[in-house]
Design a protein around this motif. Sequence first.
Motif, PDB file in Angstrom:
ATOM      1  N   GLY A   1       0.799  -1.335  -0.151  1.00 39.93           N
ATOM      2  CA  GLY A   1       0.017   0.199  -0.101  1.00 39.93           C
ATOM      3  C   GLY A   1       0.910   1.094   0.233  1.00 39.93           C
ATOM      4  O   GLY A   1       0.340   2.317   0.581  1.00 39.93           O
ATOM      5  N   ALA A   2       2.018   1.297  -0.708  1.00 42.39           N
ATOM      6  CA  ALA A   2       2.861   2.146  -0.770  1.00 42.39           C
ATOM      7  C   ALA A   2       2.395   3.533  -1.659  1.00 42.39           C
ATOM      8  O   ALA A   2       2.751   4.587  -1.280  1.00 42.39           O
ATOM      9  CB  ALA A   2       4.274   1.912  -1.065  1.00 42.39           C
ATOM     10  N   VAL A   3       1.537   3.227  -2.499  1.00 47.57           N
ATOM     11  CA  VAL A   3       0.863   4.307  -3.361  1.00 47.57           C
ATOM     12  C   VAL A   3      -0.294   4.334  -3.428  1.00 47.57           C
ATOM     13  O   VAL A   3      -1.254   3.309  -3.605  1.00 47.57           O
ATOM     14  CB  VAL A   3       1.304   3.968  -5.091  1.00 47.57           C
ATOM     15  N   ALA A   4      -0.776   5.619  -3.042  1.00 48.61           N
ATOM     16  CA  ALA A   4      -2.223   5.641  -2.432  1.00 48.61           C
ATOM     17  C   ALA A   4      -3.425   5.370  -3.434  1.00 48.61           C
ATOM     18  O   ALA A   4      -4.414   4.886  -3.330  1.00 48.61           O
ATOM     19  CB  ALA A   4      -2.563   6.980  -1.675  1.00 48.61           C
ATOM     20  N   ARG A   5      -3.329   6.127  -4.739  1.00 48.29           N
ATOM     21  CA  ARG A   5      -3.945   5.885  -5.877  1.00 48.29           C
ATOM     22  C   ARG A   5      -4.011   4.747  -6.694  1.00 48.29           C
ATOM     23  O   ARG A   5      -4.696   4.809  -7.748  1.00 48.29           O
ATOM     24  CB  ARG A   5      -3.886   7.217  -6.694  1.00 48.29           C
ATOM     25  N   ALA A   6      -3.283   3.761  -6.469  1.00 49.07           N
ATOM     26  CA  ALA A   6      -2.852   2.470  -7.301  1.00 49.07           C
ATOM     27  C   ALA A   6      -3.902   1.699  -6.685  1.00 49.07           C
ATOM     28  O   ALA A   6      -4.232   1.558  -5.483  1.00 49.07           O
ATOM     29  CB  ALA A   6      -1.503   1.852  -7.220  1.00 49.07           C
ATOM     30  N   VAL A   7      -4.243   0.558  -7.751  1.00 42.27           N
ATOM     31  CA  VAL A   7      -5.012  -0.572  -7.076  1.00 42.27           C
ATOM     32  C   VAL A   7      -4.245  -1.233  -6.302  1.00 42.27           C
ATOM     33  O   VAL A   7      -4.809  -2.029  -5.184  1.00 42.27           O
ATOM     34  CB  VAL A   7      -5.504  -1.379  -8.489  1.00 42.27           C
ATOM     35  N   GLY A   8      -2.997  -1.727  -6.520  1.00 41.50           N
ATOM     36  CA  GLY A   8      -2.212  -2.154  -5.641  1.00 41.50           C
ATOM     37  C   GLY A   8      -0.762  -1.930  -5.745  1.00 41.50           C
ATOM     38  O   GLY A   8      -0.319  -1.494  -6.682  1.00 41.50           O
ATOM     39  N   SER A   9      -0.017  -1.807  -4.686  1.00 43.57           N
ATOM     40  CA  SER A   9       1.239  -1.077  -4.526  1.00 43.57           C
ATOM     41  C   SER A   9       2.283  -1.810  -3.388  1.00 43.57           C
ATOM     42  O   SER A   9       1.731  -2.335  -2.433  1.00 43.57           O
ATOM     43  CB  SER A   9       1.308   0.391  -4.443  1.00 43.57           C
ATOM     44  N   ALA A  10       3.432  -1.501  -3.704  1.00 39.97           N
ATOM     45  CA  ALA A  10       4.480  -2.065  -2.529  1.00 39.97           C
ATOM     46  C   ALA A  10       5.888  -1.288  -2.789  1.00 39.97           C
ATOM     47  O   ALA A  10       6.104  -0.875  -3.832  1.00 39.97           O
ATOM     48  CB  ALA A  10       4.805  -3.480  -2.795  1.00 39.97           C
TER      49      ALA A  10
END
Length: 243
Positions: free
Chosen positions: A55-64
């Motif tokens: 969840g490192a990027v707020a506006r992405a569906v998934g992030s890391a």
Amino acid sequence: MSEEGLHPLLLVRPSDDGDGVDTVRKKIRLVREMKDARMDGRTINEFRPFSLRLGAVARAVGSAAFSLKNTQCVAAVNGPTAYERGEFAMAAQVQCSVRLASFCRPAGRRAERGPILAAEERELSASLTTALSSSIQLDRYPKSVISINVLVMQDDGGALAAAVTCASLALADAGLLLYDVIAACSCATIGDIVRLDCSADELAAASSETTVAHMTSLNQLTLLRHNGILRVPHMCNCLYNDL
């Protein structure tokens, strides 16, 4: 490891204006002379400390976000989104992009934005696509596109392995159907010794580098990328160490 236990050459840093070539050459000679020891105190089969965050990027569906000591990257996943051009496809298309931040490398190794850096990013993007495509259940997302973007914030060796691991974590965070999560690592041959997870200083002295991406639960390779000249016994040793 404290600085008291390090060789004096390792405490010298090249200047920011690009000088210090002699220092870098001395480091390369030192790395080649060191057998079972390493500059940061690790054994030849020991990883650098790593950390991860979802969840490192707020506006992405998934992030890391993933860091391998001084190698750091962030991955964002968007999709699946409808693919409106072309013929109907039974499986989703995977579009991967790897970008190297302009500040990701020291001045002595930094490449200006241009054809050379663009070619390196295309090669990394192609390798990332190959590594990840086999882990996604693409047939569950017909006529759609899955976009994966990775930004390498800092590159101190092993950037591709870090990017693959980070992107796979982002896919899991997005909730996409996967066959398995991928773990990637790299190793390099310096002299007759294979060293796991090398730093940039070690790679500068290496004759070859191998990166492997592996689905651990299924025990399947999704990527085997090699640069340099390597004997067959050393290749087997690289695979044994990576897996």
